[in-house]
Scaffold this active site. Structure first.
Site, PDB file in Angstrom:
ATOM      1  N   ARG A  26      -6.663   3.111  14.210  1.00  0.00           N
ATOM      2  CA  ARG A  26      -5.488   2.377  14.673  1.00  0.00           C
ATOM      3  C   ARG A  26      -4.692   3.245  15.639  1.00  0.00           C
ATOM      4  NH1 ARG A  26      -2.424   1.324   9.445  1.00  0.00           N
ATOM      5  NH2 ARG A  26      -0.887   0.419  10.860  1.00  0.00           N
ATOM      6  N   SER A  28      -1.386   3.763  15.637  1.00  0.00           N
ATOM      7  CA  SER A  28      -0.147   4.357  15.135  1.00  0.00           C
ATOM      8  C   SER A  28      -0.254   5.878  15.095  1.00  0.00           C
ATOM      9  CB  SER A  28       0.176   3.829  13.740  1.00  0.00           C
ATOM     10  OG  SER A  28      -0.663   4.429  12.760  1.00  0.00           O
ATOM     11  N   LYS A  98      -6.196   2.709   0.956  1.00  0.00           N
ATOM     12  CA  LYS A  98      -5.411   1.593   0.427  1.00  0.00           C
ATOM     13  C   LYS A  98      -5.419   0.384   1.353  1.00  0.00           C
ATOM     14  CE  LYS A  98      -0.993   3.195   2.330  1.00  0.00           C
ATOM     15  NZ  LYS A  98      -0.865   2.100   3.296  1.00  0.00           N
ATOM     16  N   ASP A  99      -5.824   0.563   2.624  1.00  0.00           N
ATOM     17  CA  ASP A  99      -5.863  -0.555   3.565  1.00  0.00           C
ATOM     18  C   ASP A  99      -7.194  -1.295   3.552  1.00  0.00           C
ATOM     19  OD1 ASP A  99      -3.273  -0.140   4.472  1.00  0.00           O
ATOM     20  OD2 ASP A  99      -3.888   1.228   6.057  1.00  0.00           O
ATOM     21  N   THR A 145      11.021  -2.075   1.509  1.00  0.00           N
ATOM     22  CA  THR A 145       9.611  -1.767   1.265  1.00  0.00           C
ATOM     23  C   THR A 145       8.768  -2.908   1.814  1.00  0.00           C
ATOM     24  OG1 THR A 145       7.878  -1.406  -0.405  1.00  0.00           O
ATOM     25  CG2 THR A 145       9.764  -2.751  -1.060  1.00  0.00           C
ATOM     26  N   SER A 147       5.853  -3.583   0.495  1.00  0.00           N
ATOM     27  CA  SER A 147       4.862  -3.776  -0.556  1.00  0.00           C
ATOM     28  C   SER A 147       5.414  -4.556  -1.743  1.00  0.00           C
ATOM     29  CB  SER A 147       4.370  -2.397  -1.035  1.00  0.00           C
ATOM     30  OG  SER A 147       3.710  -2.481  -2.280  1.00  0.00           O
ATOM     31  N   LEU A 148       4.759  -5.662  -2.105  1.00  0.00           N
ATOM     32  CA  LEU A 148       5.111  -6.383  -3.315  1.00  0.00           C
ATOM     33  C   LEU A 148       4.885  -5.520  -4.544  1.00  0.00           C
ATOM     34  CD1 LEU A 148       3.661  -9.990  -2.779  1.00  0.00           C
ATOM     35  CD2 LEU A 148       6.024  -9.242  -2.548  1.00  0.00           C
ATOM     36  N   ARG A 149       3.847  -4.689  -4.499  1.00  0.00           N
ATOM     37  CA  ARG A 149       3.533  -3.792  -5.622  1.00  0.00           C
ATOM     38  C   ARG A 149       4.724  -2.894  -5.937  1.00  0.00           C
ATOM     39  NH1 ARG A 149       2.431   1.427  -5.314  1.00  0.00           N
ATOM     40  NH2 ARG A 149       2.165   1.310  -3.059  1.00  0.00           N
ATOM     41  N   ARG A 150       5.271  -2.258  -4.901  1.00  0.00           N
ATOM     42  CA  ARG A 150       6.415  -1.384  -5.115  1.00  0.00           C
ATOM     43  C   ARG A 150       7.643  -2.172  -5.560  1.00  0.00           C
ATOM     44  NH1 ARG A 150       5.289   1.315   0.709  1.00  0.00           N
ATOM     45  NH2 ARG A 150       3.875   3.015   0.110  1.00  0.00           N
ATOM     46  N   ARG A 167       9.308  -3.861   7.925  1.00  0.00           N
ATOM     47  CA  ARG A 167       8.021  -3.729   8.587  1.00  0.00           C
ATOM     48  C   ARG A 167       8.098  -2.705   9.710  1.00  0.00           C
ATOM     49  NH1 ARG A 167       4.239  -7.252   9.100  1.00  0.00           N
ATOM     50  NH2 ARG A 167       3.196  -5.361   9.782  1.00  0.00           N
ATOM     51  N   GLY A 168       6.915  -2.357  10.237  1.00  0.00           N
ATOM     52  CA  GLY A 168       6.819  -1.400  11.327  1.00  0.00           C
ATOM     53  C   GLY A 168       6.135  -0.127  10.870  1.00  0.00           C
ATOM     54  N   ASN A 169       5.742   0.711  11.847  1.00  0.00           N
ATOM     55  CA  ASN A 169       5.142   1.990  11.481  1.00  0.00           C
ATOM     56  C   ASN A 169       6.209   2.921  10.917  1.00  0.00           C
ATOM     57  OD1 ASN A 169       6.503   3.166  13.725  1.00  0.00           O
ATOM     58  ND2 ASN A 169       4.805   2.600  15.074  1.00  0.00           N
ATOM     59  N   THR A 172       9.263   3.491  13.122  1.00  0.00           N
ATOM     60  CA  THR A 172      10.125   2.315  13.222  1.00  0.00           C
ATOM     61  C   THR A 172      10.950   2.125  11.961  1.00  0.00           C
ATOM     62  OG1 THR A 172       8.552   1.216  14.709  1.00  0.00           O
ATOM     63  CG2 THR A 172      10.149  -0.189  13.574  1.00  0.00           C
ATOM     64  N   ARG A 173      10.309   2.280  10.802  1.00  0.00           N
ATOM     65  CA  ARG A 173      11.031   2.073   9.546  1.00  0.00           C
ATOM     66  C   ARG A 173      12.116   3.135   9.335  1.00  0.00           C
ATOM     67  NH1 ARG A 173       6.300   0.784   5.255  1.00  0.00           N
ATOM     68  NH2 ARG A 173       4.879   1.379   6.930  1.00  0.00           N
ATOM     69  N   CYS A 221      -2.440  -8.369  -0.042  1.00  0.00           N
ATOM     70  CA  CYS A 221      -1.047  -7.899  -0.099  1.00  0.00           C
ATOM     71  C   CYS A 221      -0.157  -8.857  -0.868  1.00  0.00           C
ATOM     72  CB  CYS A 221      -0.501  -7.734   1.321  1.00  0.00           C
ATOM     73  SG  CYS A 221      -1.358  -6.514   2.323  1.00  0.00           S
TER      74      CYS A 221
END
Length: 321
Positions: A26, A28, A98-99, A145, A147-150, A167-169, A172-173, A221
């Site tokens: 990617r 990023s 994880k992706d 976040t 992530s729904l997991r978090r 969202r964002g890299n 960005t976050r 996700c």
């Protein structure tokens, strides 16, 4: 050795040195840092090869105004790279594990896994809250976040906080955190911050009792699923959990299995080298099968105790909002 033999050997060596391995990744900054690290390792192992890094944007990189759980497809950060592999535009790709989707496309395999960094999540606080923890943040503080997991796990653990998608890299976050007054803190992978050289921004490490981590893209996700693993005295301990979106309902179980890894490789040459998408020729087949069986047994136990109902409701609610 004859002269002709020497010449042939030299020609073969030169040919090897000219071979170029195309590595997909990617675009990023974090993805490039991780890929550069992998390529540096490969260069040290295979000094006669050249490596060309080919970077591209994925669906997950392009859609930045929607929560990952709402985009509605798996392989958000891998599909374009998978297509490049299929079209022979690259020879291999580098991913965060994880992706990856739970099931790889036909013909693909995970050929190597680097020694992992910390698997834990980290909390980065807004400058005005430096020195705080999630527990000591003010009531109704907003934590970002993707992530729904978090979010599900932390909502259960810290009910005085509100969790919102960001969202964002990484760049960005962090900029959204520092420059906007919307978030009191954000949750990021500790390994990513470490690789970016931003360890000084880590205000808190979340341990398994607070937030367990992801295993690939189980359920994509759109559902909160997480695990924690530990090896001790030849025993592999696996804890798995599922949560409702708001963390109110949850289910966790722990199982263990003996993982025998002998000093000498005991498997025969006819063994299929691939298991659950991973080619690990240096790990005995028996150990891999024991680990796979443990994962299946734990998933079956959770499902038999009602985990499927929790996940079905979580998926339906996520799709409805």
């Amino acid at each position: 050795m004859s002269g002709n033999g020497d010449a042939a050997a030299t020609a073969e060596e030169n040919s090897s040195k000219m071979r170029v391995i195309r590595v997909g990744t990617r675009k990023s900054q974090l993805a490039r840092i991780q890929t550069d690290s992998v390529v540096a390792t490969l260069k040290a192992l295979y000094p006669g090869l050249q490596f060309e890094i080919i970077a591209m944007s994925t669906t997950g990189d392009k859609i930045l105004d929607t929560a990952l759980s709402k985009i509605g497809e798996k392989s958000l950060f891998t599909k374009e790279l998978e297509l490049a592999l299929e079209r022979n535009e690259v020879d291999l790709v580098v991913h965060s594990l994880k992706d990856l989707p739970t099931v790889l496309p036909p013909g693909f395999t995970i050929g190597a896994i680097c020694k992992r960094e910390s698997p834990y999540d980290a909390v980065v606080f807004h400058p005005k809250f430096v020195g705080k923890t999630l527990e000591t943040l003010p009531e109704k503080s907003v934590v970002g976040t993707s992530s729904l997991r978090r979010a599900a796990q932390l909502q259960r653990k810290f009910p005085h906080l509100e969790f919102k998608s960001i969202r964002g890299n990484l760049n960005t976050r962090l900029r959204k955190l520092d420059e906007l007054q919307e978030f009191s803190a954000i949750i990021l992978a500790a390994a990513g911050l470490q690789r970016m050289g931003w360890q000084n921004r880590v205000g808190q490490i979340l341990h398994p009792e607070e937030c367990m981590y992801a295993v690939g893209q189980e359920g994509g996700c759109s559902v909160p699923v997480a695990v924690h693993t530990a090896m001790k005295d030849g025993q592999l301990y696996l804890t798995g959990g599922v949560w409702s979106l708001n963390g109110a309902d949850s289910m966790q179980e722990t199982m263990q299995a003996t993982i025998h890894v002998p000093a000498q490789h005991e498997d025969g040459p006819e063994d299929d080298p691939q298991l659950v998408g991973i080619t690990a020729r240096n790990i005995p087949r028996r150990a891999q099968l024991a680990a796979e069986s443990l994962g299946i047994s734990l998933a079956t136990l959770l499902l038999n105790k009602g985990a499927k109902n929790i996940l079905d409701v979580a998926r339906q609610l996520n799709d409805a909002h």
